[in-house]
Write an enzyme that holds these catalytic residues in place. Structure first.
Site, PDB file in Angstrom:
ATOM      1  N   HIS A 118       9.111  57.424  45.559  1.00 55.79           N
ATOM      2  CA  HIS A 118       8.261  57.905  44.470  1.00 55.79           C
ATOM      3  C   HIS A 118       8.922  59.027  43.671  1.00 55.79           C
ATOM      4  CE1 HIS A 118       4.246  59.565  42.948  1.00 55.79           C
ATOM      5  NE2 HIS A 118       4.213  58.292  42.619  1.00 55.79           N
ATOM      6  N   LYS A 120      11.313  61.167  41.020  1.00 60.73           N
ATOM      7  CA  LYS A 120      11.802  61.032  39.654  1.00 60.73           C
ATOM      8  C   LYS A 120      12.864  62.102  39.441  1.00 60.73           C
ATOM      9  CE  LYS A 120       7.412  59.325  39.488  1.00 60.73           C
ATOM     10  NZ  LYS A 120       6.372  59.513  40.515  1.00 60.73           N
ATOM     11  N   ASP A 125      26.264  64.929  35.073  1.00 58.68           N
ATOM     12  CA  ASP A 125      27.511  65.684  35.210  1.00 58.68           C
ATOM     13  C   ASP A 125      27.405  66.844  36.201  1.00 58.68           C
ATOM     14  OD1 ASP A 125      28.747  63.995  33.434  1.00 58.68           O
ATOM     15  OD2 ASP A 125      28.531  65.326  31.705  1.00 58.68           O
ATOM     16  N   HIS A 291      -1.838  62.582  35.261  1.00 58.72           N
ATOM     17  CA  HIS A 291      -0.812  62.124  36.195  1.00 58.72           C
ATOM     18  C   HIS A 291       0.051  63.281  36.705  1.00 58.72           C
ATOM     19  CE1 HIS A 291       2.677  59.418  37.383  1.00 58.72           C
ATOM     20  NE2 HIS A 291       1.651  58.749  37.836  1.00 58.72           N
ATOM     21  N   LYS A 293       1.526  66.712  38.617  1.00 58.86           N
ATOM     22  CA  LYS A 293       1.637  67.223  39.981  1.00 58.86           C
ATOM     23  C   LYS A 293       2.273  68.613  39.886  1.00 58.86           C
ATOM     24  CE  LYS A 293       2.861  62.555  40.066  1.00 58.86           C
ATOM     25  NZ  LYS A 293       1.540  62.038  39.840  1.00 58.86           N
ATOM     26  N   ASP A 298      -0.402  83.148  41.630  1.00 59.86           N
ATOM     27  CA  ASP A 298      -0.195  84.511  41.142  1.00 59.86           C
ATOM     28  C   ASP A 298       0.662  84.498  39.873  1.00 59.86           C
ATOM     29  OD1 ASP A 298      -1.850  85.430  43.127  1.00 59.86           O
ATOM     30  OD2 ASP A 298      -0.230  85.946  44.509  1.00 59.86           O
TER      31      ASP A 298
END
Length: 405
Positions: A118, A120, A125, A291, A293, A298
């Protein structure tokens, strides 16, 4: 024995830029690929053959044709197949495409929902990295319509990129890169952010991301903001969150109000009564599918990544997050989430919560059962996910693995 820290080494001197939605992310990611001179490493859960996926293909093909080493890993569930022309163009240019755990559909249905790759990640380079929750599909763009997704990623430059690069280079062949601090941290300081890279796998890092969240929640003194697409963590996580609210921390939860998976919203709503009783503010985002996450604690802690706070992400999926200590980044994320909350979110009124009904299990039992159910289900039948190298062939790409050289 002392518990090891949940994240990898904290690297100082990084530049971190928050990217919101596909409009910001694709522009920066595609520009980085266009400027690549040596290497492009890319991992994604979903790659679709739509306008975004085809543009990514064009960028990767151009990079490979000018001599760049281009390596791509996609998930077999999220990206179940590609057309032969799509694969042929990649192959002819020299792009290496691998699929994590491909399976033939059963009666037209993809069955291997557990143990998905899952993550991404994009590393160019070994100097620039992208980490977040945005896949390569047109549904991350506003012009996709009401079902387009609201999501986030970060662009990073600086010493932490060496750790992300070392992991990605190792994981492309089997999905499980060892998370060891890279000895090569020669990248010069690019900014003021201190950053740590963490993964969740089914081997040695099964709880790293969850523990990093919980450590920050337990240390919070003023504010916690969690903005997460699929919110149904375990009992210990919820306990830490409620204890924080009880000691006076302002806790805000932003979740889906227009879900792409209704069962996810139902699961989150089953927790509302327990959370609001301790003073936790809950908002449902209603403009389109949420979608994201992301989270902040603080004034100087934040995280962005692929991990939801639900059983799949916390128990089974292969995930990757960055944890960031930087007041400016924290403030940028806070302002964006506040705009989202003020303009497009509905507050949950404690007085309007429906009364519980039916047979109720004690909360700890319910949370643990639901938290662990995917792990139990994933054992039936148990299997070891594999990565296969893909080549053009007639039919579905997932039917055409070839042996690794």
């Amino acid at each position: 024995m002392r518990t090891p820290p949940a994240t990898g080494i904290w690297r100082a001197g990084n530049r971190v830029a928050l990217l919101e939605n596909g409009e910001e992310y694709f522009e920066r990611a595609f520009a980085a690929i266009a400027e690549a001179r040596q290497e492009v490493l890319l991992e994604t859960f979903i790659l679709f053959e739509d306008k975004v996926g085809l543009e990514l293909q064009r960028r990767l093909v151009r990079a490979a044709r000018r001599g760049v080493n281009v390596q791509v890993l996609v998930d077999g569930y999220g990206s179940p197949g590609f057309s032969e022309p799509f694969l042929t163009e990649l192959d002819n240019a020299g792009v290496t495409l691998r699929v994590f755990d491909p399976h033939r559909p059963l009666l037209g249905m993809r069955m291997h929902i557990f143990r998905r790759m899952h993550r991404k990640l994009l590393v160019v380079d070994a100097q620039t990295a992208f980490v977040g929750g945005i896949n390569y599909g047109a549904d991350h763009l506003h012009d996709f319509g009401p079902t387009s997704k609201q999501d986030y990623a970060v662009e990073l430059q600086g010493p932490v990129v060496a750790d992300i690069h070392a992991f990605a280079a190792a994981s492309l062949r089997n999905g499980y890169g060892p998370l060891r601090p890279s000895p090569d941290v020669a990248a010069s300081a690019r900014g003021q952010a201190t950053v740590s890279f963490a993964v969740r796998d089914n081997d040695r890092h099964t709880t790293d991301i969850e523990r990093a969240y919980r450590e920050a929640i337990r240390a919070a003194r003023q504010e916690i903001v969690l903005a997460n697409a699929y919110f149904f963590p375990g009992y210990g996580f919820l306990r830490d969150l409620r204890h924080a609210a009880r000691r006076g921390v302002r806790v805000t939860l932003l979740v889906q109000g227009q879900p792409d998976m209704p069962i996810a919203m139902s699961a989150a709503r089953s927790l509302y009564r327990h959370l609001v009783a301790d003073g936790i503010r809950i908002f449902e985002y209603g403009q389109r599918a949420f979608h994201g996450k992301v989270a902040l604690v603080d004034q100087d802690w934040a995280t962005v990544g692929s991990s939801n706070l639900d059983p799949l992400s916390l128990s089974l999926n292969l995930e990757a997050n960055v944890f960031i200590r930087d007041a400016a980044f924290n403030q940028d994320l806070r302002q964006r989430l506040e705009r989202l909350r003020e303009r497009h979110c509905r507050p949950i009124d404690p007085e309007c919560l429906p009364a519980p009904g039916g047979l109720r299990l004690p909360a700890p039992v319910l949370y643990h059962m639901l938290r662990r159910f995917p792990a139990w289900a994933g054992l039936l039948p148990a299997h070891t996910p594999k990565v296969v190298l893909m080549a053009p062939a007639n039919g579905d790409a997932a039917d055409s693995p070839v042996a690794e050289p």
